[in-house]
Enzyme design. Structure first.
Site, PDB file in Angstrom:
ATOM      1  N   CYS A   2      49.830  41.629  30.131  1.00 52.07           N
ATOM      2  CA  CYS A   2      49.383  42.070  28.816  1.00 52.07           C
ATOM      3  C   CYS A   2      49.714  40.940  27.842  1.00 52.07           C
ATOM      4  CB  CYS A   2      50.152  43.307  28.371  1.00 52.07           C
ATOM      5  SG  CYS A   2      50.116  44.649  29.577  1.00 52.07           S
ATOM      6  N   ARG A  28      44.421  38.216  27.945  1.00 53.63           N
ATOM      7  CA  ARG A  28      45.504  38.651  28.837  1.00 53.63           C
ATOM      8  C   ARG A  28      45.359  40.115  29.244  1.00 53.63           C
ATOM      9  NH1 ARG A  28      49.747  35.079  28.717  1.00 53.63           N
ATOM     10  NH2 ARG A  28      51.112  36.665  29.570  1.00 53.63           N
ATOM     11  N   TRP A  76      46.670  45.437  29.793  1.00 51.70           N
ATOM     12  CA  TRP A  76      45.956  45.427  31.080  1.00 51.70           C
ATOM     13  C   TRP A  76      46.719  46.388  31.969  1.00 51.70           C
ATOM     14  CZ3 TRP A  76      47.085  43.570  36.161  1.00 51.70           C
ATOM     15  CH2 TRP A  76      45.968  43.377  36.980  1.00 51.70           C
ATOM     16  N   ASN A 102      55.284  43.328  28.128  1.00 55.40           N
ATOM     17  CA  ASN A 102      54.415  42.692  29.123  1.00 55.40           C
ATOM     18  C   ASN A 102      55.237  42.540  30.383  1.00 55.40           C
ATOM     19  OD1 ASN A 102      52.676  41.038  30.601  1.00 55.40           O
ATOM     20  ND2 ASN A 102      53.434  39.181  29.588  1.00 55.40           N
ATOM     21  N   GLY A 103      54.754  43.097  31.498  1.00 56.14           N
ATOM     22  CA  GLY A 103      55.499  42.986  32.762  1.00 56.14           C
ATOM     23  C   GLY A 103      55.611  44.338  33.423  1.00 56.14           C
ATOM     24  N   GLU A 475      34.509  27.945  44.963  1.00 56.39           N
ATOM     25  CA  GLU A 475      34.680  28.104  43.523  1.00 56.39           C
ATOM     26  C   GLU A 475      33.358  28.523  42.864  1.00 56.39           C
ATOM     27  OE1 GLU A 475      36.961  28.504  41.595  1.00 56.39           O
ATOM     28  OE2 GLU A 475      36.194  28.013  39.606  1.00 56.39           O
ATOM     29  N   LYS A 479      33.196  31.924  40.690  1.00 53.24           N
ATOM     30  CA  LYS A 479      32.775  31.950  39.282  1.00 53.24           C
ATOM     31  C   LYS A 479      31.577  32.887  39.130  1.00 53.24           C
ATOM     32  CE  LYS A 479      35.182  30.486  37.909  1.00 53.24           C
ATOM     33  NZ  LYS A 479      36.522  30.009  37.711  1.00 53.24           N
ATOM     34  N   GLU A 482      32.590  36.645  39.528  1.00 51.17           N
ATOM     35  CA  GLU A 482      33.460  37.233  38.516  1.00 51.17           C
ATOM     36  C   GLU A 482      32.775  37.447  37.172  1.00 51.17           C
ATOM     37  OE1 GLU A 482      36.231  33.311  37.785  1.00 51.17           O
ATOM     38  OE2 GLU A 482      37.059  35.219  37.176  1.00 51.17           O
ATOM     39  N   HIS A 498      28.150  30.837  62.347  1.00 52.41           N
ATOM     40  CA  HIS A 498      29.128  31.634  63.093  1.00 52.41           C
ATOM     41  C   HIS A 498      29.209  33.069  62.582  1.00 52.41           C
ATOM     42  CE1 HIS A 498      30.390  28.173  65.378  1.00 52.41           C
ATOM     43  NE2 HIS A 498      30.539  27.484  64.253  1.00 52.41           N
ATOM     44  N   LYS A 597      43.303  36.952  32.270  1.00 53.55           N
ATOM     45  CA  LYS A 597      43.483  35.526  32.524  1.00 53.55           C
ATOM     46  C   LYS A 597      44.793  35.196  33.206  1.00 53.55           C
ATOM     47  CE  LYS A 597      42.341  31.059  31.091  1.00 53.55           C
ATOM     48  NZ  LYS A 597      41.323  30.850  32.135  1.00 53.55           N
TER      49      LYS A 597
HETATM   50  C1  F6R Z   1      39.137  32.622  38.107  1.00 58.37           C
HETATM   51  C2  F6R Z   1      40.507  32.482  37.620  1.00 58.37           C
HETATM   52  C3  F6R Z   1      41.619  32.981  38.475  1.00 58.37           C
HETATM   53  C4  F6R Z   1      42.853  32.085  38.327  1.00 58.37           C
HETATM   54  C5  F6R Z   1      44.037  32.683  39.094  1.00 58.37           C
HETATM   55  C6  F6R Z   1      45.259  31.795  39.035  1.00 58.37           C
HETATM   56  O1  F6R Z   1      38.227  32.091  37.206  1.00 58.37           O
HETATM   57  O2  F6R Z   1      40.737  32.000  36.548  1.00 58.37           O
HETATM   58  O3  F6R Z   1      41.216  33.069  39.808  1.00 58.37           O
HETATM   59  O4  F6R Z   1      42.551  30.815  38.810  1.00 58.37           O
HETATM   60  O5  F6R Z   1      44.351  33.948  38.569  1.00 58.37           O
HETATM   61  O6  F6R Z   1      45.635  31.546  37.715  1.00 58.37           O
HETATM   62  P1  F6R Z   1      46.580  30.315  37.338  1.00 58.37           P
HETATM   63  O7  F6R Z   1      45.824  29.074  37.624  1.00 58.37           O
HETATM   64  O8  F6R Z   1      46.901  30.504  35.904  1.00 58.37           O
HETATM   65  O9  F6R Z   1      47.779  30.426  38.231  1.00 58.37           O
END
Ligand code: F6R
Length: 602
Positions: A2, A28, A76, A102-103, A475, A479, A482, A498, A597
């Site tokens: 959060c 967040r 969150w 947060n936590g 990746e 992207k 998501e 395979h 994030k």
């Molecule tokens: C996808 C994304 C997540 C982060 C993952 C790790 O677009 O952003 O998959 O890459 O949650 O986050 P960090 O890099 O902050 O450890």
């Protein structure tokens, strides 16, 4: 995971400051939000839904919330669904204290049982509410807010950044354990937040709180104390980030802005580290790094894809290296040689899975290195070494510019770790120098926006590549899924036959990354022919050196470059593909559903 925010001072509009701070922390978590202000009285307003719902509720009131001290929260959900009751701040039964968190409080159930047995009635499903009731009860004993807060926190197990206000006190108290918390020291007010952008428009002077430290914020000033209550001489540092950097600067979405910031981000990453005249790469942060016989890279999500690329890079330098998902590594650490370096790749430096894996590695005696974007993040502080990728703040939930900067930072690391006989190849130095300009060319000339129009609403989307382009394929798919919510998968191109080939039809576009003319390129072209024979539309992302275009329905072109820098360029095209499909579909691009994030829970 959060976001929490707060401020104290007569020099600011507390309600507005909290709302602005929450707006910049919404990445967040964004399923509910709330604020509380305190002074002679205590007022709390909170709502399920995005921040707009809270803003509307505040606008419906006759007057703004009053009082010089305030805390805010954007949630969150972990314990209990998004609802007004589960939104923070949480209060005690008397409505005397308000707490944001947060936590996760791991022992909340036993504390809740104890409180309920003592007659306390809970108003929410959250773990946090135990904190407000405990705090209220300690205040009933006649102690100060600071003392009551300290006694409350002593009862908690788990991870937390916590802050509280109380009726009758112009004070915010805050502490942290395994969750980020930073103070902002302004002229007329003091701030705190989970992340610096929340108060950047007020001050760039910050104090990073350590685990176990307590902060007391009052209109007259702020103090930091350690777990025993002794004053700490906390260091105030100045962050280099500019408030402008955290706005959208005219782009429709933070994600698009951040995609376009990549040339600048890469220049920042390389600045002062690549000496073209001498043909050398020097990274001051890595000067003290010993030599190691092997490397393990741990990371999650996009950062894991960067770690996979880093492992391939190190292997090509002759260094045994492997990438592991941090959440898997944390519970089943890979066997380690005595001379292993464990590298945590993490944009935020706060990802709980990655922190846990790094702690596991350190506990087993390994040397650790954080490759991170956030200066003084938990990973940076806890690891033996930190290599900063210098991408600047990334607000969009989907990581974009930080992935590119991670790939380049890992090049710097691989170069540093190579044998003493190794000399940085001149062509690599030149490729790194040219990369920011080439990314700009891709951004200026990309045809992704028009190509994707033909491929909306298909059943699935596949992404393939080999060696350095395998992580790019993964990746590209991550992207895409998501932010579009469409089914997308990335594969090593050679793996298609395979199993996944069974899924390939005329309704499943395949994005194939092919650069150069080496064996990997030739073999990937062979795989492209296999999908073409199954009538799948093919979009080739290519530098035009091979004849892959002959087998493709569309081509997204990138400039010719070094095998190690080509993945960055190819990935920019795939970022734009994902962005434009999501945009056409009207998705919530900067805040995709169910995601946040900085994932600070395991
Ligand atoms: C996808 C994304 C997540 C982060 C993952 C790790 O677009 O952003 O998959 O890459 O949650 O986050 P960090 O890099 O902050 O450890």
């Amino acid at each position: 995971m959060c976001g929490i925010v707060g401020c104290v001072g007569h020099g600011v509009d507390v309600q507005e400051t909290l709302l602005d701070g929450l707006a910049s922390l919404e990445y967040r978590g964004y399923d509910s939000a709330g604020i509380a202000t305190a002074g002679e009285t205590l007022s709390v307003v909170k709502r399920a839904g995005e921040l707009d719902a809270l803003v509307a509720a505040l606008e419906d009131r006759d007057a703004p919330l009053d009082g010089p001290a305030g805390v805010g929260h954007t949630r969150w959900s972990t314990h209990g669904p998004p609802s007004d009751a589960n939104a923070h701040p949480h209060t005690d039964e008397a409505g005397r204290v308000a707490v944001v968190h947060n936590g996760i409080i791991e022992n909340y159930q036993s504390l809740r049982d104890e409180l309920e047995a003592a007659g306390v009635t809970f108003a929410s499903d959250t773990d946090t509410e135990v904190v407000s009731h405990l705090l209220g009860r300690h205040l009933d004993e006649g102690t100060t807010l600071e003392a009551a807060f300290r006694e409350t926190v002593a009862r908690l197990e788990g991870s937390y950044a916590l802050a509280a206000v109380a009726r009758g006190a112009d004070t915010v108290v805050a502490t942290r354990s395994d969750s980020p918390l930073v103070l902002g020291v302004g002229e007329d007010a003091t701030f705190f937040a989970s992340d610096v952008p929340a108060f950047l428009e007020h001050t760039r002077e910050v104090v990073y709180l350590e685990d176990g430290q307590f902060a007391t914020l009052q209109p007259a000033g702020w103090t930091v104390t350690d777990a025993d209550g002794s004053p700490v001489d906390a260091e105030v540092t100045t962050v280099a980030w500019d408030p402008e950097q955290t706005g959208k600067s005219g782009y429709d979405h933070f994600m698009l802005k951040e995609i376009h910031e990549q040339p600048t981000a890469l220049r920042q990453c390389l600045s002062g580290r690549v000496d073209e005249l001498a043909g050398e790469i020097t990274v001051a942060e890595l000067d003290a790094l010993d030599s190691f016989g092997s490397v393990q890279l741990v990371a999650c999500g996009t950062s894991y894809h960067a770690a996979l690329y880093g492992a391939t890079l190190l292997q090509q330098q002759g260094i045994p290296a492997q990438a592991a998902l941090a959440n898997e590594y944390a519970t089943a650490p890979a066997p380690r040689r005595a001379d292993t370096l464990v590298v945590g790749v993490t944009q935020s430096g706060e990802t709980a899975d990655t922190l846990r894996a790094l702690r596991e590695a350190r506990g087993r005696g390994a040397t650790t290195l954080a490759v991170t974007n956030v200066v003084d993040s938990t990973a940076a502080r806890e690891c033996d070494h930190a290599l900063y990728i210098r991408a600047g703040p990334e607000i969009g939930v989907a990581a974009t510019k930080t992935f590119s900067s991670q790939l380049i930072a890992l090049n710097l690391l691989a170069d540093r770790m190579a044998t003493s006989a190794y000399r940085t190849p001149r062509d690599l130095v030149a490729a790194l120098r040219d990369l920011p300009g080439q990314v700009q060319t891709v951004l200026d000339d990309s045809r992704a926006a028009s190509v994707v129009d033909e491929y909306l609403d298909r059943t699935a989307y596949f992404f393939v590549g080999r060696t350095y382009h395998h992580p790019v394929a993964l990746e590209g798919a991550l992207k895409f899924k998501e932010i579009t919510y469409e089914h997308a998968e990335g594969f090593a191109a050679g793996e298609l036959k395979h199993g996944p080939l069974a899924l390939v039809t005329a309704d499943t576009p395949v994005f194939a990354v092919v650069t150069g003319t080496d064996e990997a390129a030739q073999k990937t072209i062979g795989n492209v022919k296999e999908v073409e024979a199954r009538d799948a539309p093919v979009v080739a992302v290519t530098d035009g050196q091979s004849d892959v275009a002959r087998y493709a329905d569309h081509v997204l072109t990138i400039p010719e470059s070094h095998p190690r820098t080509a993945p960055v360029l190819a990935n920019v095209q795939l970022q734009l593909v994902a962005y434009h499909v999501a945009d056409r579909m009207g998705r919530s691009i900067d805040k995709p559903r169910n995601l946040a994030k900085s994932v600070t829970v395991e």
